[in-house]
Scaffold this motif. Sequence first.
Motif: not given
Length: 340
Positions: A39-45, A179-187, A189-201
């Motif tokens: 999830p960290l890698r995808i968040a960067n991408r 789930d933990l990392m999506l929570k971190v990403i949302a906190a 940089h926002g829910e939109d980015l976390a949801n985009t990462v989840a969608d990629q996964l």
Amino acid sequence: MSNLLRKATPIAKEATPRRFVFLLLDRFTMLSFAGAIEPLRIANRVSGQELYRWVLAGEGGEYATCSNGAAFKLDMGLDEIERDDIVLVCGGVDVQKATTRGIINWLRREARRGATIGGLCTGAYAVAKAGLLDGKKATIHWENQDGFLEEFEAVKLTKSVFVMDGNRWTTAGGTSSIDLMLKVIAADHGEDLANTVADQLIYSTIRTDQDTQRLSIPTRIGVRHPKLSQVIQMMEGNIEDPMSPADLAEEVGMSTRQLERLFRRYLNRSPKRYYMELRLQKARNLLMQTDMSVINVALACGFASPSHFSKCYRSHYHTTPYRERGTQGLPGGAPARLSI
């Protein structure tokens, strides 16, 4: 596609990358580790920015081998880290052996310097062994909860998928790292980015710290009968002091005979037999995961005497409790303690 993703997830340009230090214990679980780092890698991408960085650490600083045999080259040994780093301890098979004195001392040192420290999968054991979860809420894989509860009484163990209690994080293993990392990403940089990462996964259901690990009782047993589920829940909650069939039946408004028929119909065994299997399963977990004496294991699982416990154990597992403990970790023997 990358251009579209960048437009969909705008991030402040001044965001400072957060660095994660993945401490890989010997024979760590790859799934839990991958579920945290990807999830960290995808968040960067998808953001088009370096929001996160990471390094792999381990005792010796050379290579770490996971439970499936794959080896990872490490970036560092047990060196001093940056103050704002987040340490995630990746555990797996036989975590007790992998939690060395050097690992414990390193975790304690970095905790004193204020680092956020988490445990993925059985990594929670190493964090607890260092005394860093005392008084904290935490979680660990359901298969390891019995042994963990016996060894770390000061930890407030839950059955959650993951727990974030201040600067101490723990996950239950498997995909719960996602789930933990999506929570971190949302906190961050926002829910939109976390949801985009989840969608990629292709991760369509994001769990929270309010979700529990195990499947519901009806799903586990393949039967949807409210009274049967209620009785099994009472059995699971009363292992050390087993309830009688009569008491169980009374609690759900049935006769003992009706309860007997219910279990025979849906589970092809008597309530007494099903209850015994639950108690023996916990006993096996304690034998594998702790250094408790066989006598104390017997008492913890509701057996009045070691001889009765040994007789029941041999009948179910075709070996004695003493031999079971003696074969752990040996080729062809029982699984190693705290294995996922």
